[in-house]
Design a protein around this motif. Structure first.
Motif, PDB file in Angstrom:
ATOM      1  N   UNK A  50       0.328   6.854  10.312  1.00 20.16           N
ATOM      2  CA  UNK A  50      -0.752   7.155   9.117  1.00 20.16           C
ATOM      3  C   UNK A  50      -1.252   5.933   8.500  1.00 20.16           C
ATOM      4  N   UNK A  51      -2.273   5.954   8.652  1.00 20.72           N
ATOM      5  CA  UNK A  51      -3.545   4.761   7.864  1.00 20.72           C
ATOM      6  C   UNK A  51      -4.318   5.461   7.140  1.00 20.72           C
ATOM      7  N   UNK A  52      -4.408   5.154   5.708  1.00 22.59           N
ATOM      8  CA  UNK A  52      -5.307   5.811   4.888  1.00 22.59           C
ATOM      9  C   UNK A  52      -5.856   4.714   3.854  1.00 22.59           C
ATOM     10  N   UNK A  91       1.910  -5.624  -3.053  1.00 22.65           N
ATOM     11  CA  UNK A  91       2.562  -4.814  -1.978  1.00 22.65           C
ATOM     12  C   UNK A  91       3.669  -3.950  -2.421  1.00 22.65           C
ATOM     13  N   UNK A  92       3.574  -2.797  -2.282  1.00 26.38           N
ATOM     14  CA  UNK A  92       4.740  -1.970  -2.706  1.00 26.38           C
ATOM     15  C   UNK A  92       5.331  -1.157  -1.401  1.00 26.38           C
ATOM     16  N   UNK A 147       2.202  -0.099   0.985  1.00 26.56           N
ATOM     17  CA  UNK A 147       1.026   0.232   0.184  1.00 26.56           C
ATOM     18  C   UNK A 147       0.598  -1.135  -0.326  1.00 26.56           C
ATOM     19  N   UNK A 148      -0.492  -1.299   0.192  1.00 23.98           N
ATOM     20  CA  UNK A 148      -1.223  -2.794  -0.282  1.00 23.98           C
ATOM     21  C   UNK A 148      -2.285  -2.378  -1.253  1.00 23.98           C
ATOM     22  N   UNK A 149      -2.310  -3.075  -2.404  1.00 26.56           N
ATOM     23  CA  UNK A 149      -3.272  -2.937  -3.575  1.00 26.56           C
ATOM     24  C   UNK A 149      -4.116  -4.240  -3.647  1.00 26.56           C
ATOM     25  N   UNK A 150      -5.505  -4.067  -3.556  1.00 22.97           N
ATOM     26  CA  UNK A 150      -6.441  -5.226  -3.568  1.00 22.97           C
ATOM     27  C   UNK A 150      -7.527  -4.829  -4.775  1.00 22.97           C
ATOM     28  N   UNK A 151      -7.557  -5.920  -5.743  1.00 23.68           N
ATOM     29  CA  UNK A 151      -8.451  -5.876  -6.960  1.00 23.68           C
ATOM     30  C   UNK A 151      -9.979  -5.297  -6.302  1.00 23.68           C
ATOM     31  N   UNK A 152     -10.623  -4.410  -6.982  1.00 29.65           N
ATOM     32  CA  UNK A 152     -12.005  -4.016  -6.671  1.00 29.65           C
ATOM     33  C   UNK A 152     -12.873  -5.036  -7.288  1.00 29.65           C
ATOM     34  N   UNK A 153     -13.981  -5.323  -6.291  1.00 27.70           N
ATOM     35  CA  UNK A 153     -14.961  -6.412  -6.551  1.00 27.70           C
ATOM     36  C   UNK A 153     -16.172  -5.472  -6.652  1.00 27.70           C
ATOM     37  N   UNK A 154     -17.156  -5.765  -7.753  1.00 29.23           N
ATOM     38  CA  UNK A 154     -18.312  -4.848  -8.028  1.00 29.23           C
ATOM     39  C   UNK A 154     -19.510  -5.372  -7.150  1.00 29.23           C
TER      40      UNK A 154
END
Length: 886
Positions: A642-644, A718-719, A731-738
């Motif tokens: 599962x990829x989301x 990474x979690x 779970x990979x979290x990457x900072x938002x870029x505007x």
């Protein structure tokens, strides 16, 4: 201690009264005896002086009495003696001649013939001076009186006697005036001559101390009999100062004056020789006036008091001792060098008294400080937040502070009493036979942590035995501290420390991987470059093409490994772009389907739009591919992948539990499998480089570590959650870029464009330098090569047809690529510069090369990519012909 006016007045009164007592004792002569001992010691330390060689002693010895008759000698012998000494300068007869004799006329005639004879007068009884007989009155006369000190030792002489209205000089003073023809130099005089009835006694004036030149025998002496019997010629006595006295045993006791030390055997005539020598060379010892001595002693004592009060107690004692030594040395040198005597006992006593006063002041100050310390201890004892309990020998509480009643429950107090009883049993004195069995820990503080079941709080209890001077148990002291908050912080610290160790471990291995990757890049540049050149030049049916392809493919695999190392070390040079993670995931679905096989079903949850991120799209594809491969290996019997993607907010609570996370908006990429899962031990090591659970030869152990390196380099997080038998979630979290995402160019040209421009190559690796030349020259470029920055500058100066591009390595021995480029751009502003390096991004940044805004190509160099990059740099912004350099 606060110094009040009462303290000041009290100490001033004590100092004033003490100095009065000390100076009164000095005035009354209490210090006189000790002063004389110090004087004699200084005199002995000084040693002998050079005496006047003219002074000759003539002694009436035993041989004289045996030849000329027993004592007293007939005066006719003195007359013969004087006739033999006609060439002498002065003759002093230290012989009492108060009684008349039948030979006086002959002696008087001899005195007139000699012309320079001095006779003594003496004090017969108190206040009566006896002169020589009247027939001898024509000779010069001086009194003989040497003053004894209180210890019976002669140190002083008075050169003038006043009796009524008469004045009588001393025996040696008269001789001095005969020798020099000058009056005797007086040291002190009467303030006015007394009248006939003003004074009936004897007044002694012009006091001086005798400066002795040496031991008995210092002045040469000959026998009286030898002179009378004419054993010496008259020329022998020319210009001599002859002093005549008695040295015969048995009769000198009533005539000689007592002396001390080595002077106790010195005859009276020898003493007069020393006094006369003092007058001739002006070496008489003079006392420092009492007024000056008192003033100096008082001033130095007050100065000493100030110093004693300003320094510490031990230093004050040393200072007092040094002061006494310094005063003694000053007294000695004053006597030895200047013939001045300073009686030191007054100064010694004054300094010692001031030292005692300072010591008393310190004792009082210490007492006040102890009282203040006691008061401060009382305040501190009750101010401390920890509970403090003091117990006696029977383990009964004798004192507690205020915090005890507020903090401790009956349960804790009962536990403390039991601990005291334990220490008491351990501290009882043991017999010598049992001494070796004494627990060593009992002499140390016993510290334990306990949970109070009544309140649920943690307490740290420190128990210390109270011992007397014989190390016997007398009680206990217990300090109880509430450590509930600390226990919670320790648990949190352990968790954070584990996370920090993981980060540090990854950073250390990352630095190693980055260094290894650089060396690989240089080697792979030659392997890939030349293998590709060979493939371009070999015919399609040439049998060697298969071998070269194998070499080329091996190089590409090594290049992929190098990129993995750089990605793991988070030091690879990335081409960061504003991208949308949803588009990257959807574009990789087909590739992932072929990669993981048909037994694994892929599910996508990317329907909801997500915000953009700043990332390298190629590396994000690598991350997704590595996670998919890892999930496939975890599902050997097949399963679901599962990829989301989704937008999430990470708050401060999450950030506190994950040190590397900054609260804010993130885009999440989640990869979930239904595989075998991981144990906690495996989960702790999944990001370690070269760690794998696969069989030997089935994995490198760099897949997840590469993912970790890439995500951390993109400032991500990474979690991981996994349970054995239930699969895993990454779970990979990457900072938002505007910013808006640009169009991604996915197709890479395989052509090798050429040109006619001139390119200068600065590269210190010979193999790479030759490879670049071999790539560019067939494309039509004119190529100049240099092994260093200095050589590149020389080539530019000697090449006069123009240089269009400087292709330089960033890191070179000597001059760096940045320095070389700065010099070129300063000399030839229109020249283009392309940097290349196999080092990591961190090393490149340290060399001053920022990736943004400059032309840069990463090693290993692939021929077609190098040709495209050079053409891109040359064509960028060109509106005129090639620039000229050189």
């Amino acid at each position: 201690m606060k110094v009040t006016r009462t303290h000041v007045r009290g100490y001033i009164l004590l100092i004033f009264l003490g100095l009065i007592v000390i100076f009164s004792s000095e005035y009354l002569g209490f210090f006189e005896g000790m002063n004389k001992h110090v004087y004699d010691l200084s005199f002995r330390l000084r040693g002998p002086l050079d005496h006047d060689e003219r002074i000759l002693l003539v002694v009436i010895d035993e041989r004289t009495l045996n030849r000329l008759g027993r004592w007293p000698l007939r005066r006719i012998h003195y007359a013969r003696f004087l006739d033999r000494l006609r060439m002498a300068n002065v003759v002093g007869l230290d012989i009492i001649m108060a009684e008349p004799s039948e030979d006086d006329a002959a002696l008087a005639a001899a005195m007139e013939r000699q012309g320079r004879v001095v006779l003594p007068a003496y004090i017969k009884r108190p206040f009566q001076i006896t002169h020589p007989t009247s027939l001898l009155s024509a000779a010069a006369v001086g009194h003989i009186h040497l003053e004894e000190d209180i210890d019976g030792v002669v140190r002083n002489v008075f050169h003038t006697l006043y009796t009524g209205t008469s004045k009588l000089p001393s025996f040696t003073s008269v001789i001095y005036e005969k020798i020099t023809g000058e009056p005797f130099p007086k040291e002190n005089r009467l303030r006015g001559r007394p009248g006939p009835k003003a004074y009936t006694g004897i007044m002694q004036m012009d006091q001086r101390k005798i400066n002795y030149y040496g031991t008995p025998g210092t002045f040469p002496s000959i026998s009286f009999a030898d002179i009378v019997e004419n054993r010496y010629s008259t020329n022998f006595f020319k210009d001599k100062i002859v002093l005549v006295g008695v040295s015969a045993i048995g009769i000198e006791g009533g005539i000689l004056t007592p002396f001390t030390q080595q002077r106790d055997r010195m005859t009276g005539i020898e003493c007069h020789a020393h006094i006369l020598n003092n007058l001739l060379d002006e070496n008489s010892i003079v006392d420092v006036p009492d007024t000056i001595r008192w003033i100096i002693s008082a001033i130095l004592a007050l100065v000493g008091l100030v110093l004693f009060l300003r320094v510490r107690e031990k230093l004050a004692t040393l200072l007092w001792f040094l002061s006494i030594c310094a005063a003694s040395a000053a007294v000695f040198f004053l006597l030895a060098l200047f013939n001045r005597w300073f009686s030191p006992l007054l100064l010694y006593t004054s300094l010692s008294f001031m030292f005692v006063v300072a010591y008393i002041f310190r004792l009082e100050q210490t007492g006040s400080q102890l009282q203040e310390a006691k008061d401060e201890w009382e305040d501190s004892f009750h101010t401390i937040n920890d509970a403090i309990i003091l117990m006696d020998f029977d383990c009964k509480i004798i004192r507690t502070n205020e915090a005890t009643g507020k903090m401790l429950s009956p349960f804790v107090l009962g536990m403390i009493e039991r601990r005291c009883d334990f220490l008491k049993q351990g501290q009882h004195p043991l017999s010598s036979a049992d001494e070796k069995n004494r627990p060593s820990a009992l002499s140390d503080p016993a510290m334990e942590e306990h949970l109070d079941p009544d309140t649920g709080r943690y307490y740290e209890i420190k128990s210390l035995p109270r011992l007397d001077r014989k190390k016997r148990f007398t009680g206990c002291v217990h300090v109880v501290r509430d450590i509930t908050k600390r226990k919670e912080e320790e648990e949190e610290k352990e968790r954070l420390q584990f996370q920090l160790l993981q980060v540090q471990k990854m950073q250390s291995v990352g630095r190693l991987a980055g260094g290894v990757a650089h060396d690989f890049n240089n080697i792979l540049t030659a392997i890939l470059g030349y293998s590709e050149l060979i493939l371009l030049r070999l015919p399609e049916k040439d049998p060697l093409r298969d071998y070269v392809k194998i070499i080329h493919e091996a190089g590409e695999k090594a290049t992929a490994l190098t990129r993995q190392l750089l990605a793991f070390s988070r030091k690879q040079v990335m081409e960061m772009q504003v991208v949308n993670l949803k588009g990257i995931v959807e574009g990789m679905v087909k590739i992932l389907g072929r990669l993981i096989g048909e037994d694994v079903r892929i599910e996508l949850r990317t329907a909801t739009p997500v915000r953009n991120i700043l990332a390298d799209p190629v590396h994000m594809e690598q991350v997704l591919m590595n996670l998919a491969v890892n999930a496939r290996d975890a599902m050997p019997q097949g399963g679901t992948l599962l990829i989301e993607t989704a937008d999430v907010e990470l708050d401060e609570i999450y950030a506190r539990h994950n040190e590397e996370v900054t609260p804010g908006s993130y885009v999440m990429l989640s990869v979930t499998d239904t595989g075998v899962g991981m144990s906690p031990e495996v989960k702790q090591r999944i990001f370690d480089p070269f760690f794998t659970t696969k069989a030997v030869g089935e994995g490198t152990g760099l897949g997840l570590s590469t993912v970790y390196g890439i995500i951390r380099q993109m400032s991500g997080h990474i979690y991981v959650y996994s349970e054995e038998g239930r699969g895993s979630v990454f779970k990979i979290y990457l900072p938002v870029c505007p910013e808006d995402a640009g169009e991604q160019i996915l197709v890479e040209s395989l052509t090798m464009p050429g040109g006619t421009e001139t390119i200068l190559i600065a590269e210190d690796d010979g193999a790479i330098r030759k490879l670049i030349a071999d790539i560019l020259e067939p494309l039509g470029y004119r190529v100049l090569v240099a092994a260093s920055g200095e050589e590149a500058l020389k080539r530019a100066e000697t090449f006069h047809t123009g240089i269009d591009l400087l292709l330089t390595d960033v890191v070179m021995a000597g001059m760096s690529g940045k320095q070389l480029a700065q010099i070129f751009l300063a000399r030839y502003p229109r020249i283009k510069v392309l940097f290349m390096s196999g080092y990591t991004e961190e090393i490149i940044a340290q060399r001053g090369i920022e990736q943004k805004g400059i032309a840069f190509i990463q090693k290993p160099l692939i021929p077609n990519k190098l040709a495209q990059k050079i053409r891109e740099v040359l064509d960028e912004g060109r509106t005129t012909g090639p620039s000229q350099a050189g």
